[in-house]
Structure formats: C-alpha cells, structure tokens
Design a protein around this motif. Sequence first.
Motif: not given
Length: 434
Positions: A310-319
């Motif tokens: 992906s062009n955006f990477g995979n940042p974590k979505s957890s709070t």
Amino acid sequence: MKASILYKYSFILAAGVLLSGCSASISNSVSNQNNNEQYVSRYLVPNQLPAPQSIQSVQLYRKGSDNNPPIIELGSAQKMVLAFDELSDLSGQFRITFTHHDQDWDNSNIPQDWYLEGINEIIVGGGEKNELSDPDFFHYETEFPNNRLKFKISGNYMLHVSDFNSGVKLFSLPFFVTEDAGEIRSWVETIYNAGQRYNAIDQPFSEFVYPDFIEFPQFDLSFYFVQNRFWGDQKRSENYDFSEQDRSQFHLSRERAFPANYDFIGLNLNSLSVDGSQIIDVRFGQTPPLVILREDILNFTSDPVSRWTSNFGNPKSSTESRYASVRFRFDDGGRFSEDKGVYLVGDFNQWLLSENNKLRYNEDSGYWETTSLIKQGTYTYKYATKDGEHGIDDLILSDTITRRNQEYASFVYFQDPEYRYQRLLQVQIFRSSE
C-alpha cells in the motif's frame, strides 16, 4: 474548534520543498489560499495537495482491506474508506468535497451534476481520541459513496479535505471509479541488463477486448500503466495495435519501461520496544518517545522478498496506539556529500521529497540521520536523492542486480463522443512474476 486553527495550519505547505524545472511526471504544482509551491513525489498527481504535519496516518482504500487500491466499480455496492489522524488535544470538524478529472488529472470541466448525485459534501467530526498522550490525537474515518452522495460516471476523481470552520484546504487524494466494461488481460516481460544502470526493466503489456459501444477505438481510446500505485508517475502507452476488429494490444517501449529492481525497506513499529534486529533503542523519557533504528546500509538493507502492499502503510487503528519520533540512520559508504543530499521517502510521508525529511550527516556516528513522526504499525520506505533540478532519483540507492516482484495497474480510458469526458472503462492490477 480551537481558536488557534489558522495558526495551526499556517505551516500547511511546510512539508514540501520548492524545486524548479522538475519532471512533469513526478513534480506536481499545488496551491492553497496564499502560497504556490512545487512538490516532488511519485505518488502525488498534478494539483494534489499533500497533508500538513498536523495530519498523519492518512489512508484511502476500497472497503474490505486497507491493502486494497483506491478503485471502486461504478454502480456497485463497493465503498471507499478515508481515515486520518489530527494531532490535536481538541476534536475538529472537516469538509470533504469531490472533483472529476481527465486521464492526465486536468479538471474535466463538466458540470457537477453530471458526475455526482446528491450533495457534494461530507462532514466529518467528533473523532476518536487516543487513550494515551504525547502527542494527543483524534482519529477520523468515513465511507463513501453513501445514501447522500453517489458517483454517476466513471473516471479519475480527487477528494479534497478542508477545515470546516476556516475553510483552509488541508490535503487531497486521488481515486478511481471504473465501469468494468470490456475485458482486459495484462502481463509483464522482463528484460535484463537493459536499464540505464544495467538493471533489469519491466515492460508491461495489455490486451483489451472492446465492449459493443466502441466504434472508433483508434481515436477514442487511450492506455496507461502505473507501477506500485505511484499514480503521479503514470506512463501513457505509445505503442498499440488496432489490427484486430474486436480488440487492441498496447504496451510501453523499452525506453520508457519501468525498473524491475525497485525495492523497499520494511519498517515494523507494531511494538515500540527493542527487538535486536531493527529497533536498537527506545527512549520513553522523551515526548514523543524516541525510537532509534539500526543503520541501513547501501544496497544491503532492502528486504529480498517484496512485502509492499500500500502507498499508505498500515498504521494501527487502536485508541491505545501511539506516535514515536523515529530516527533513521543511513550508511552510504562515503558515496554522497551534503550538496547532493539524501532524503527519506516512505508511505508515512506520501513519498515526498521534503526538506523535513532530508538526512544530515552526523560526524560523531558516521551516519546520515533524520527523524520522522510515525504511528505504530508497519510501513515501507526508501532513500532518495535529487535528480539535478529535475526531480527525484529513488533508484540510485537500490540494488542494481536483484529483480523484484513489482505491482502494476493498466488503465483504459474512453473519450465519450457525446459528452466529451474521459470514461474509465477498465483497471487491472497485476504483478510481475518472480
């Protein structure tokens, strides 16, 4: 909304570097209310505005997986997901609008009601606050199309995100709506020792079987290829064959073929802890925490197995996810000077050649170094240099021998004879074989 909103976005263009005479394929002029500046990135398309430093972890993908490309089928139930973080201790509100473009990303100049049904506006607010601090941030997410907004025609689209209260334009992102009309088959032929540095090159080919409404394919069709979702570095096919009645073949010439050795370095920040292999030190006493990476070595650090997705990477979505100041260190073997300049480009900074991401030589350590604010997750990056005054060279530091498995996309556009806009008939994602 916080009273300091105008100050907060006064550095909206600070992420870019002013360069003159850059290559049209990868240098794109963007503007906001008060500034005009040029940015160099293989990802940015013409007139696309990169995100300011206050906006992080931007993602745009087809719903179902954050690795999906930003492509949906016209009239289907498919949706796009936009997600991003704002570094702030107060919740914000944002306005999203859409524009339609031709195959070269010029405005298509057709009325809005031709390409949109409903209201050309999505309001995103509230946000989800992180449970940790240093720095504080809110996470925002929305989906489209929805019951208030639908796309009526295919083509290239751009979404634009603005601050709701001030109207300041923050960033924009390209995406595609395809008709899935006709049939397409694509493949890659690799030619060794044929590149400028005697590297292998990938020559993409496609065959397109026309839908019934195509009457004059040689006049109304155009064909493009993109490597690794770098939409700003698209290449139009200058070779095509219309000799068969129901289909055409198209490909790039060897002179314009893509490099087969384009490689990436993987970054695993899922855990902010010393792992002995990539992360060698973590200093939680600083705000935000400082993560120091093991040095990257010229031509030896790239992963031998391509894991780019992906062009955006995979940042974590957890709070509970947090940001860290990540220190990159690069051993160039004495090859480069301060005048030449070395830059960090990756999916955490929109692959942007920016003074903010320029490495400085540390005489004490003997490495080129820079830091970047990055959220927990997994990413890819590269080191690049300026290509004179004409753009970016992100292959000069790549392994010239090893061939990699590259991802490609082929695009088929049709000039609508009645309404004179570019319809996107087909997009196919395919890969070169190992």
